[in-house]
Design a protein around this motif. Structure first.
Motif, PDB file in Angstrom:
ATOM      1  N   LEU A 222      46.182  53.028  49.423  1.00 29.14           N
ATOM      2  CA  LEU A 222      47.303  52.576  50.145  1.00 29.14           C
ATOM      3  C   LEU A 222      47.059  51.400  50.922  1.00 29.14           C
ATOM      4  CD1 LEU A 222      49.993  53.328  51.354  1.00 29.14           C
ATOM      5  CD2 LEU A 222      49.105  54.760  53.135  1.00 29.14           C
ATOM      6  N   SER A 223      45.994  51.275  51.600  1.00 26.79           N
ATOM      7  CA  SER A 223      45.675  50.201  52.542  1.00 26.79           C
ATOM      8  C   SER A 223      45.616  48.677  51.559  1.00 26.79           C
ATOM      9  CB  SER A 223      44.300  50.223  53.235  1.00 26.79           C
ATOM     10  OG  SER A 223      43.116  50.251  52.269  1.00 26.79           O
ATOM     11  N   ALA A 224      44.955  48.715  50.329  1.00 26.35           N
ATOM     12  CA  ALA A 224      45.096  47.769  49.485  1.00 26.35           C
ATOM     13  C   ALA A 224      46.274  47.205  48.978  1.00 26.35           C
ATOM     14  CB  ALA A 224      44.279  47.915  48.244  1.00 26.35           C
TER      15      ALA A 224
ATOM     16  N   ALA B 232      51.533  42.386  51.935  1.00 26.25           N
ATOM     17  CA  ALA B 232      51.366  41.644  53.092  1.00 26.25           C
ATOM     18  C   ALA B 232      50.965  40.029  52.640  1.00 26.25           C
ATOM     19  CB  ALA B 232      50.394  42.123  54.245  1.00 26.25           C
ATOM     20  N   ARG B 233      50.931  39.725  51.194  1.00 26.96           N
ATOM     21  CA  ARG B 233      50.335  38.568  50.939  1.00 26.96           C
ATOM     22  C   ARG B 233      48.733  38.432  51.189  1.00 26.96           C
ATOM     23  NH1 ARG B 233      55.299  37.503  53.062  1.00 26.96           N
ATOM     24  NH2 ARG B 233      57.081  37.123  51.601  1.00 26.96           N
ATOM     25  N   LYS B 234      48.141  39.348  51.555  1.00 23.72           N
ATOM     26  CA  LYS B 234      46.836  39.168  51.792  1.00 23.72           C
ATOM     27  C   LYS B 234      45.936  39.303  50.568  1.00 23.72           C
ATOM     28  CE  LYS B 234      47.190  40.774  56.517  1.00 23.72           C
ATOM     29  NZ  LYS B 234      46.748  41.737  57.606  1.00 23.72           N
ATOM     30  N   TYR B 235      46.041  38.425  49.596  1.00 24.89           N
ATOM     31  CA  TYR B 235      45.463  38.457  48.283  1.00 24.89           C
ATOM     32  C   TYR B 235      44.075  38.372  48.269  1.00 24.89           C
ATOM     33  CZ  TYR B 235      50.445  37.287  47.350  1.00 24.89           C
ATOM     34  OH  TYR B 235      51.593  37.409  47.085  1.00 24.89           O
ATOM     35  N   GLN B 236      43.401  37.669  49.140  1.00 29.81           N
ATOM     36  CA  GLN B 236      41.950  37.679  49.359  1.00 29.81           C
ATOM     37  C   GLN B 236      41.289  38.878  49.898  1.00 29.81           C
ATOM     38  OE1 GLN B 236      40.619  34.646  47.954  1.00 29.81           O
ATOM     39  NE2 GLN B 236      38.902  36.055  48.057  1.00 29.81           N
TER      40      GLN B 236
ATOM     41  N   GLU C 214      37.822  43.560  48.684  1.00 27.89           N
ATOM     42  CA  GLU C 214      37.740  44.908  48.622  1.00 27.89           C
ATOM     43  C   GLU C 214      37.135  45.401  47.251  1.00 27.89           C
ATOM     44  OE1 GLU C 214      40.083  48.877  49.796  1.00 27.89           O
ATOM     45  OE2 GLU C 214      41.038  46.768  50.266  1.00 27.89           O
ATOM     46  N   PHE C 215      38.008  44.998  46.479  1.00 26.10           N
ATOM     47  CA  PHE C 215      37.977  45.627  45.057  1.00 26.10           C
ATOM     48  C   PHE C 215      36.889  44.754  44.158  1.00 26.10           C
ATOM     49  CE2 PHE C 215      42.558  46.701  45.159  1.00 26.10           C
ATOM     50  CZ  PHE C 215      42.177  48.250  45.669  1.00 26.10           C
ATOM     51  N   ASN C 216      36.379  43.647  44.717  1.00 27.42           N
ATOM     52  CA  ASN C 216      35.195  43.058  43.953  1.00 27.42           C
ATOM     53  C   ASN C 216      33.956  43.691  44.308  1.00 27.42           C
ATOM     54  OD1 ASN C 216      36.215  41.121  42.354  1.00 27.42           O
ATOM     55  ND2 ASN C 216      36.382  39.588  43.880  1.00 27.42           N
TER      56      ASN C 216
ATOM     57  N   GLU D  92      43.965  50.197  41.342  1.00 30.93           N
ATOM     58  CA  GLU D  92      43.229  49.248  41.846  1.00 30.93           C
ATOM     59  C   GLU D  92      43.163  48.041  40.906  1.00 30.93           C
ATOM     60  OE1 GLU D  92      40.161  52.040  44.569  1.00 30.93           O
ATOM     61  OE2 GLU D  92      39.614  51.440  42.590  1.00 30.93           O
ATOM     62  N   GLU D  93      42.585  48.216  39.669  1.00 28.56           N
ATOM     63  CA  GLU D  93      42.555  47.193  38.757  1.00 28.56           C
ATOM     64  C   GLU D  93      43.715  46.025  38.757  1.00 28.56           C
ATOM     65  OE1 GLU D  93      41.480  46.415  33.843  1.00 28.56           O
ATOM     66  OE2 GLU D  93      41.882  48.481  34.701  1.00 28.56           O
ATOM     67  N   ILE D  94      44.866  46.858  38.534  1.00 33.98           N
ATOM     68  CA  ILE D  94      46.267  45.943  38.487  1.00 33.98           C
ATOM     69  C   ILE D  94      46.626  45.134  39.663  1.00 33.98           C
ATOM     70  CG2 ILE D  94      47.920  47.852  39.114  1.00 33.98           C
ATOM     71  CD1 ILE D  94      48.266  44.733  36.703  1.00 33.98           C
ATOM     72  N   LEU D  95      46.118  45.823  41.051  1.00 33.91           N
ATOM     73  CA  LEU D  95      46.362  45.039  42.485  1.00 33.91           C
ATOM     74  C   LEU D  95      45.371  43.787  42.340  1.00 33.91           C
ATOM     75  CD1 LEU D  95      47.028  47.947  44.828  1.00 33.91           C
ATOM     76  CD2 LEU D  95      48.469  46.513  43.885  1.00 33.91           C
ATOM     77  N   LEU D  96      44.181  43.899  41.743  1.00 28.46           N
ATOM     78  CA  LEU D  96      43.140  42.797  41.887  1.00 28.46           C
ATOM     79  C   LEU D  96      43.457  41.884  40.832  1.00 28.46           C
ATOM     80  CD1 LEU D  96      40.474  41.773  42.531  1.00 28.46           C
ATOM     81  CD2 LEU D  96      39.179  43.174  40.731  1.00 28.46           C
ATOM     82  N   LEU D  97      44.009  42.344  39.525  1.00 26.99           N
ATOM     83  CA  LEU D  97      44.177  41.398  38.826  1.00 26.99           C
ATOM     84  C   LEU D  97      45.665  40.524  39.231  1.00 26.99           C
ATOM     85  CD1 LEU D  97      44.277  43.252  35.526  1.00 26.99           C
ATOM     86  CD2 LEU D  97      42.772  41.772  35.898  1.00 26.99           C
TER      87      LEU D  97
END
Length: 996
Positions: free
Chosen positions: A49-51, A57-61, A66-68, A77-82
């Motif tokens: 949820l937090s990711a 919130a456009r906090k892509y970095q 977090e996922f790296n 998690e994978e699609i949010l990272l991509l």
């Protein structure tokens, strides 16, 4: 523009180079969010949820960090990272597309599609952007993302001129508070302008006219709308305030707009200056509209050369302005008396949708073609004119058609048109008689005798020209002769108003072939005296001697044979001299004549046989036996072998050699039981038996003869002759049924081999090759009067079935038999064709040479051989020899000359000698209009010559003419492709949509 005026208008979209460059930077940092799929999916459903909240919130970095650190990630998690990586410029579209393939039902798919579509949009990959955005429902997005979606997808709709869809999407974006109102106002105004909503467009452009990105473009459209409202001074004031020396599409368009305003004020000089400046300031290739307006302005101020330059540039592009430009060019060139260029321009203009332009263009395309001597094309365009325009200058066009028919070689078109409009007055009847006669002559020269017969008869519908009437009757007689219709031939020969040497010669042969030798004599006598053709004169003398011989005027016949044989040494003449001497009782003279031709392939067997008969009839049996033995030994396949066996048997019996006589009779009965002399052999065996010689197989031979020769043959003969009549009346389907039934009913008939030949040939003539082949194969080794025809047909059947080895074997056998000059020619011709089809080009050339150097060959045989040689050399890439052969044929007026001229033009084209190629191809079109396949090919080659010569306007006109008039779909399709390529290479599309 005295008869036609065109309102200046500027149908182009103007682009500001800075607009999207800055826009790209601003929107790349925007965050796209989504509500999932068709049902509203709560974000708490995701495992992280937090990711997800950080992503929203456009906090892509932060998402990436977090996922790296997490080596094992869920699909969420994978699609949010991509997606975060893509938004920061470090991602891969392929990775996201792979994820979508692996997770086809995941609720986050709309989010991924939206981001991919937006990303591709700013990468200017329109296709992939649309492919992804079309999968997104804007109603499923958050308010902010709805606004972005509406704007981005709306701009994509503008790119395809879907202005109504774009307008709806922009309103959707406005409803959801799209953040960049200046951009939205401009693009929505742009859509309104193209939808005809002038007031809404004007309002929108007013709102964006102070924008840095869209200010100049907005003012351009404001000025353009004002111009359309005829507020000309306001237009000039507004546009001039924005003019500069910058080289850009927008600045060029503003100059163009001012030029258009001055043109409406009738200030031609100022209009010209602004149009020319617009062209100078354009950063690439100006549109057809600008070139057209500049060209018309130059025309109005009297600068015709510059007008031609600008109008030509417009004409090379496609669309409305290209055709308007072509129309003006047609007038300009006509004024300058440059007819070829004027014709090309009018042909291009004929594609216009404007009826006035279309009518005038077709009219001048027809008249200029006629003036240039291109009568076939003149008729094409004149015929088009009559079909398209029910009023106008129809009487002039009708007169032009009639005049062109008298000069054209496209007889099919002439005949079709005359039949369509009706043949009522004397001029039309004269033309119809002439063109049908010419059509018939072409078919006759091409060996298409059934078609020629039809057209010669059609020419006799009207007989105003007595010389053409006589020529038609003569050719009809010649065709009848070829079909063995001797009575019809005599009727046609006699229908001529006067009889020249050729007609007398033909009449002589007609009676000769009917065995009416007495009637043939005066005609051959006349031809032998009056003909100027030495070959005909000589042949007529030969046939005169033959007729005298047949009517037993032996002394007169001998005089002619002696005279001719002394000068020519012909084996036939020497033989005929011998048999005539024999009939006059001059046996020693006859023997002396026969001995001279014992080595002749054609007459050697018969000469020895006749020598034997002289001795035989004089009871000189020893000498007779010797001659007959030579026939049997040296000419085993000769038709004189059976009679030689019989006569030798009789000679031996008379010499007391009974056993040898029996052997000869048995040889006849074993090999020739169906021959009429078999009965004589049986009688000879009976005589030997009576003389005391033991004959063991006599009863067997008698039974075989009885089975082969039934006593009652009257009904059989009636059926056989009836079947033959069907065959000679060209009813081949009915003939094949009749002969098949005959063979079933009379399996032991003496006529069975002849019937089998006619059955097989009936199948052959109706293209039933599978049925014909086994019968011809069966007859292949039978030696009789049909041997030559059987082998010729079998060779052709094998060739058409691509059984090339079998075909070669059959033709070679026919050559080896050396039956008649005609049979030898047929074999060589067949071999030549087989070698060519089988791509054995060197062998095809060799066989063609054999045909050319032969003493006897039919009409057009040498031309056919030459054309096969030329084709072979061409395919062997030996252009020098190909050109030499084609040049030998090029001076004629038949299909061989048409092909030769085309290939000579093609070879000049391949050598980059474009002018020479064009000259030759234009001559081809003028002289060979009836051979439409070669004319169509030549026009396509003309277009290619123009393309390579950079004469693109001429190329377009030629291609358009092909597309309009050719019936060859392959050539039309190739022409369309070349025409499209020319227009694409020379066109421009000024647009502000997503282009820098």
């Amino acid at each position: 523009m005295t008869q036609f005026s065109v309102k200046f208008s500027l149908h182009l979209v103007v682009k500001n180079y800075l607009v999207l460059r800055k826009f790209l930077f601003l929107l790349l940092v925007g965050l796209i969010q989504t509500i999932w799929a068709q049902n509203s999916i709560d974000s708490k459903q995701f495992s992280e949820l937090s990711a997800f909240e950080e992503f929203q919130a456009r906090k892509y970095q932060s998402v990436i960090s977090e996922f790296n650190d997490n080596s094992e990630k869920s699909s969420d998690e994978e699609i949010l990272l991509l997606l975060s990586q893509l938004k920061t410029g470090n991602g891969s579209t392929r990775s996201i597309e792979n994820w979508l393939e692996k997770n086809p039902k995941h609720p986050i798919k709309p989010l991924a599609y939206f981001h991919l579509g937006e990303y591709y949009f700013y990468q200017k990959d329109t296709s992939n952007s649309k492919k992804n955005l079309i999968k997104v429902n804007g109603q499923d997005l958050t308010t902010r993302d709805r606004a972005s979606y509406g704007f981005v997808y709306g701009v994509l709709q503008l790119d395809e001129a879907n202005y109504k869809n774009a307008k709806n999407l922009f309103q959707f974006a406005r409803k959801h508070q799209f953040e960049s109102l200046a951009r939205l106002n401009y693009y929505e105004a742009y859509a309104d302008y193209h939808l005809g909503n002038e007031e809404a467009a004007l309002n929108g452009f007013e709102k964006s006219k102070d924008s840095y990105e869209f200010g100049s473009s907005s003012k351009f459209f404001i000025a353009k709308i004002l111009l359309e409202k005829d507020q000309i001074d306001e237009v000039i004031a507004l546009a001039q305030s924005e003019l500069s020396d910058e080289q850009s599409i927008t600045n060029s368009a503003l100059h163009q707009l001012v030029g258009e305003a001055y043109a409406q004020k009738k200030d031609e000089a100022k209009a010209d200056a602004y149009f020319e400046r617009a062209i100078e300031l354009h950063p690439s290739k100006p549109s057809a509209a600008l070139y057209y307006q500049a060209g018309v302005a130059k025309f109005k101020i009297g600068n015709e050369d510059k007008a031609i330059e600008f109008l030509t540039n417009a004409g090379l592009q496609g669309g409305e302005y290209a055709q308007l430009s072509a129309f003006q060019l047609g007038r300009l060139y006509l004024k300058k008396k440059e007819l070829e260029n004027s014709l090309a321009a009018y042909i291009e203009a004929s594609a216009s949708e404007n009826d006035i332009i279309k009518e005038e263009s077709y009219f001048y395309a027809a008249t200029i073609n006629a003036e240039l001597g291109l009568f076939t094309e003149a008729i094409n365009y004149a015929d088009d004119y009559l079909k398209l325009f029910k009023e106008g200058r129809r009487e002039q066009i009708q007169n032009l058609i009639a005049q062109s028919y008298l000069r054209t070689s496209n007889f099919d078109l002439a005949i079709a048109h005359l039949n369509q409009v009706g043949i009522s007055n004397q001029t039309q009847k004269e033309v119809y008689q002439k063109v049908t006669y010419q059509k018939a002559t072409l078919s006759f020269n091409d060996g298409q005798f059934a078609e020629a017969d039809m057209w010669f008869k059609e020419s006799l519908r009207f007989t105003l020209d007595q010389s053409l009437k006589d020529l038609s009757n003569y050719h009809l007689a010649e065709i009848a002769m070829k079909a063995n219709g001797y009575d019809r031939a005599i009727s046609y020969y006699n229908a001529q108003s006067s009889k020249d040497a050729l007609t007398r010669y033909g009449l002589g042969y007609a009676y000769f072939n009917k065995k009416q030798y007495k009637d043939a004599i005066p005609h051959f006598k006349s031809a032998s005296v009056s003909s100027t053709d030495q070959n005909i004169k000589t042949d007529a003398k030969v046939r005169l001697a033959d007729c005298l011989y047949a009517t037993k005027s032996y002394d007169q016949a001998l005089s002619i044979y002696s005279q001719l044989s002394t000068s020519s040494g012909s084996a036939y003449l020497v033989f005929q001299k011998g048999v005539t001497q024999k009939n006059l009782g001059k046996d020693e003279d006859a023997l002396q004549s026969f001995r001279k031709i014992f080595t002749s392939n054609r007459y050697g067997a018969e000469a020895r046989f006749q020598a034997g008969m002289i001795r035989f009839e004089n009871a000189e049996f020893k000498e007779a036996e010797s001659y007959f033995s030579q026939v049997i030994k040296d000419h085993a396949s000769s038709s004189f072998v059976p009679q030689s066996l019989l006569n030798r048997g009789i000679s031996r019996k008379n010499l007391g050699n009974l056993e040898s006589a029996k052997n000869d009779y048995e040889a006849i009965l074993d090999k020739y039981i169906d021959n009429e002399i078999a009965l004589n052999a049986i009688l000879g065996m009976q005589e030997l038996q009576q003389a005391g010689l033991k004959i063991n197989k006599l009863d067997k031979y008698i039974e075989q003869y009885r089975q082969t020769n039934p006593k009652d043959g009257s009904l059989e003969l009636v059926e056989f002759e009836a079947a033959k009549r069907l065959y000679f009346d060209f009813a081949y389907d009915d003939a094949s049924v009749a002969f098949k039934k005959y063979l079933e009913n009379y399996s032991a008939s003496q006529n069975r081999r002849e019937a089998k030949y006619y059955l097989a040939d009936s199948y052959y003539r109706t293209d039933k090759l599978e049925e014909a082949k086994p019968i011809f194969d069966e007859l292949k080794f039978v030696r009789n009067s049909f041997t030559g025809r059987v082998l010729t047909r079998l060779g052709d059947v094998n060739k058409r079935q691509e059984l090339f080895e079998e075909s070669i074997e059959v033709y070679q056998l026919l050559i080896d038999l050396n039956l008649t000059p005609k049979d030898t020619y047929n074999a060589r011709q067949g071999l030549m064709q087989v070698f060519f089809i089988a791509e054995q080009y060197s062998q095809a050339v060799s066989m063609a040479d054999e045909i050319i150097k032969a003493d006897w060959k039919p009409l057009n045989a040498e031309k056919e051989a030459l054309i096969l040689k030329a084709r072979s050399w061409f395919l062997l890439d030996n252009m020098q020899l190909a050109k030499s052969n084609y040049k030998e044929l090029a001076e004629g007026n038949d299909v061989y000359a048409a092909e030769a001229n085309y290939y000579l033009g093609l070879m000049l084209f391949q050598e980059s000698k474009y002018k020479e190629s064009l000259d030759l191809l234009f001559d081809l079109n003028s002289n060979f209009g009836n051979y439409t396949d070669w004319v169509d090919k030549s026009y396509l080659l003309i277009a290619k010559n123009y393309v390579e010569s950079d004469e693109l306007f001429q190329a377009k006109a030629t291609l358009r003419s092909i597309i309009q008039h050719s019936e060859n779909e392959d050539i039309k399709n190739e022409s369309r492709a070349i025409l499209v390529q020319i227009e694409q290479d020379n066109s421009t599309a000024d647009s502000l949509i997503r282009k820098d």
